[in-house]
Design a protein around this motif. Structure first.
Motif, PDB file in Angstrom:
ATOM      1  N   TRP A   1      -2.938  16.555  -4.100  1.00  0.00           N
ATOM      2  CA  TRP A   1      -4.014  15.934  -3.339  1.00  0.00           C
ATOM      3  C   TRP A   1      -3.435  15.313  -2.077  1.00  0.00           C
ATOM      4  O   TRP A   1      -2.364  14.705  -2.111  1.00  0.00           O
ATOM      5  CB  TRP A   1      -4.683  14.844  -4.180  1.00  0.00           C
ATOM      6  CG  TRP A   1      -5.451  15.397  -5.337  1.00  0.00           C
ATOM      7  CD1 TRP A   1      -6.752  15.769  -5.344  1.00  0.00           C
ATOM      8  CD2 TRP A   1      -4.970  15.667  -6.663  1.00  0.00           C
ATOM      9  NE1 TRP A   1      -7.112  16.246  -6.588  1.00  0.00           N
ATOM     10  CE2 TRP A   1      -6.039  16.187  -7.411  1.00  0.00           C
ATOM     11  CE3 TRP A   1      -3.735  15.513  -7.293  1.00  0.00           C
ATOM     12  CZ2 TRP A   1      -5.923  16.552  -8.744  1.00  0.00           C
ATOM     13  CZ3 TRP A   1      -3.608  15.879  -8.613  1.00  0.00           C
ATOM     14  CH2 TRP A   1      -4.695  16.398  -9.335  1.00  0.00           C
ATOM     15  N   PRO A   2      -4.147  15.425  -0.958  1.00  0.00           N
ATOM     16  CA  PRO A   2      -3.686  14.783   0.274  1.00  0.00           C
ATOM     17  C   PRO A   2      -3.654  13.257   0.100  1.00  0.00           C
ATOM     18  O   PRO A   2      -4.469  12.699  -0.650  1.00  0.00           O
ATOM     19  CB  PRO A   2      -4.730  15.175   1.324  1.00  0.00           C
ATOM     20  CG  PRO A   2      -5.542  16.267   0.720  1.00  0.00           C
ATOM     21  CD  PRO A   2      -5.395  16.165  -0.771  1.00  0.00           C
ATOM     22  N   ASP A   3      -2.754  12.606   0.802  1.00  0.00           N
ATOM     23  CA  ASP A   3      -2.655  11.150   0.732  1.00  0.00           C
ATOM     24  C   ASP A   3      -3.997  10.499   1.058  1.00  0.00           C
ATOM     25  O   ASP A   3      -4.386   9.522   0.414  1.00  0.00           O
ATOM     26  CB  ASP A   3      -1.587  10.627   1.692  1.00  0.00           C
ATOM     27  CG  ASP A   3      -0.175  10.959   1.229  1.00  0.00           C
ATOM     28  OD1 ASP A   3      -0.003  11.454   0.090  1.00  0.00           O
ATOM     29  OD2 ASP A   3       0.767  10.707   2.005  1.00  0.00           O
ATOM     30  N   SER A   4      -4.706  11.035   2.032  1.00  0.00           N
ATOM     31  CA  SER A   4      -5.996  10.453   2.423  1.00  0.00           C
ATOM     32  C   SER A   4      -6.969  10.487   1.249  1.00  0.00           C
ATOM     33  O   SER A   4      -7.734   9.537   1.028  1.00  0.00           O
ATOM     34  CB  SER A   4      -6.576  11.174   3.644  1.00  0.00           C
ATOM     35  OG  SER A   4      -6.764  12.550   3.355  1.00  0.00           O
ATOM     36  N   TRP A   5      -6.954  11.562   0.471  1.00  0.00           N
ATOM     37  CA  TRP A   5      -7.834  11.675  -0.692  1.00  0.00           C
ATOM     38  C   TRP A   5      -7.434  10.646  -1.751  1.00  0.00           C
ATOM     39  O   TRP A   5      -8.295   9.972  -2.324  1.00  0.00           O
ATOM     40  CB  TRP A   5      -7.779  13.088  -1.273  1.00  0.00           C
ATOM     41  CG  TRP A   5      -8.838  13.314  -2.311  1.00  0.00           C
ATOM     42  CD1 TRP A   5     -10.062  13.860  -2.113  1.00  0.00           C
ATOM     43  CD2 TRP A   5      -8.758  12.986  -3.710  1.00  0.00           C
ATOM     44  NE1 TRP A   5     -10.760  13.884  -3.307  1.00  0.00           N
ATOM     45  CE2 TRP A   5      -9.988  13.357  -4.292  1.00  0.00           C
ATOM     46  CE3 TRP A   5      -7.789  12.409  -4.511  1.00  0.00           C
ATOM     47  CZ2 TRP A   5     -10.256  13.171  -5.654  1.00  0.00           C
ATOM     48  CZ3 TRP A   5      -8.059  12.226  -5.869  1.00  0.00           C
ATOM     49  CH2 TRP A   5      -9.270  12.610  -6.417  1.00  0.00           C
TER      50      TRP A   5
ATOM     51  N   THR B   1       0.837  -1.207   0.000  1.00  0.00           N
ATOM     52  CA  THR B   1       0.000   0.000   0.000  1.00  0.00           C
ATOM     53  C   THR B   1       0.865   1.246   0.000  1.00  0.00           C
ATOM     54  O   THR B   1       0.555   2.227  -0.682  1.00  0.00           O
ATOM     55  CB  THR B   1      -0.938   0.002   1.224  1.00  0.00           C
ATOM     56  OG1 THR B   1      -1.734  -1.186   1.184  1.00  0.00           O
ATOM     57  CG2 THR B   1      -1.846   1.215   1.224  1.00  0.00           C
TER      58      THR B   1
ATOM     59  N   ARG C   1       0.912   9.172  -5.812  1.00  0.00           N
ATOM     60  CA  ARG C   1       1.278  10.553  -5.468  1.00  0.00           C
ATOM     61  C   ARG C   1       2.146  11.144  -6.576  1.00  0.00           C
ATOM     62  O   ARG C   1       1.936  12.279  -7.009  1.00  0.00           O
ATOM     63  CB  ARG C   1       2.016  10.579  -4.136  1.00  0.00           C
ATOM     64  CG  ARG C   1       2.263  11.968  -3.597  1.00  0.00           C
ATOM     65  CD  ARG C   1       3.093  11.958  -2.315  1.00  0.00           C
ATOM     66  NE  ARG C   1       2.553  11.094  -1.283  1.00  0.00           N
ATOM     67  CZ  ARG C   1       3.259  10.120  -0.670  1.00  0.00           C
ATOM     68  NH1 ARG C   1       4.514   9.886  -0.998  1.00  0.00           N
ATOM     69  NH2 ARG C   1       2.706   9.393   0.275  1.00  0.00           N
TER      70      ARG C   1
ATOM     71  N   LEU D   1      -5.878   7.798  -1.334  1.00  0.00           N
ATOM     72  CA  LEU D   1      -6.227   6.455  -0.855  1.00  0.00           C
ATOM     73  C   LEU D   1      -7.719   6.197  -0.937  1.00  0.00           C
ATOM     74  O   LEU D   1      -8.155   5.074  -1.185  1.00  0.00           O
ATOM     75  CB  LEU D   1      -5.729   6.257   0.576  1.00  0.00           C
ATOM     76  CG  LEU D   1      -4.218   6.100   0.722  1.00  0.00           C
ATOM     77  CD1 LEU D   1      -3.812   6.219   2.176  1.00  0.00           C
ATOM     78  CD2 LEU D   1      -3.750   4.777   0.125  1.00  0.00           C
ATOM     79  N   GLN D   2      -8.514   7.224  -0.749  1.00  0.00           N
ATOM     80  CA  GLN D   2      -9.972   7.074  -0.781  1.00  0.00           C
ATOM     81  C   GLN D   2     -10.512   6.999  -2.207  1.00  0.00           C
ATOM     82  O   GLN D   2     -11.507   6.332  -2.463  1.00  0.00           O
ATOM     83  CB  GLN D   2     -10.619   8.236  -0.042  1.00  0.00           C
ATOM     84  CG  GLN D   2     -12.112   8.094   0.117  1.00  0.00           C
ATOM     85  CD  GLN D   2     -12.689   9.209   0.979  1.00  0.00           C
ATOM     86  OE1 GLN D   2     -12.058  10.243   1.196  1.00  0.00           O
ATOM     87  NE2 GLN D   2     -13.883   8.998   1.477  1.00  0.00           N
TER      88      GLN D   2
ATOM     89  N   LEU E   1       0.726   4.042  -2.895  1.00  0.00           N
ATOM     90  CA  LEU E   1       0.488   5.450  -2.597  1.00  0.00           C
ATOM     91  C   LEU E   1       1.609   6.319  -3.153  1.00  0.00           C
ATOM     92  O   LEU E   1       1.352   7.377  -3.727  1.00  0.00           O
ATOM     93  CB  LEU E   1       0.342   5.674  -1.085  1.00  0.00           C
ATOM     94  CG  LEU E   1       0.150   7.123  -0.649  1.00  0.00           C
ATOM     95  CD1 LEU E   1      -1.095   7.743  -1.282  1.00  0.00           C
ATOM     96  CD2 LEU E   1       0.082   7.203   0.877  1.00  0.00           C
TER      97      LEU E   1
END
Length: 114
Positions: free
Chosen positions: A70-74, A3, A11, A76-77, A7
């Protein structure tokens, strides 16, 4: 692929979809990330066109697109694309620009001391 590596590559590839002028250092950064994740160019190109492009290409059509990243959380989502497209679709000028950028990444990857 872990993962974390997925990511990292998302990114890096997402930088091709920012509403900014892409500098040479970005192509070198993507090429370096491909090496660090131990991916081949063909594996990475698949990720670009079938996981990242379908989700992020709309940013290049936006009048006020994302330009800071973009944020990593975005990522990943929202990645990979929920449905794998059978072909590359979209605005011809955007497809052409991403192909041009991918060529730059390929050249940076293949260059000595990239």
């Amino acid at each position: 692929m872990s993962t974390d590596d997925r990511l990292k590559i998302w990114r890096a590839l997402s930088d091709l979809f920012l509403d900014t002028e892409i500098e040479d250092y970005v192509f070198k950064y993507i090429a370096r990330t491909i090496s660090e994740c131990e991916l081949s160019l063909s594996e990475t190109e698949e990720i670009l066109w079938y996981e990242v492009y379908p989700v992020l290409e709309g940013n290049l059509r936006s009048v006020a697109g994302v330009w800071e990243g973009w944020p990593d959380s975005w990522l990943l989502q929202n990645l990979p694309a929920p449905v794998r497209p059978s072909a590359i679709h979209g605005e011809p000028s955007i497809v052409k620009e991403i192909k041009r950028c991918w060529q730059q990444v390929t050249e940076a990857y293949e260059a000595p001391n990239a």
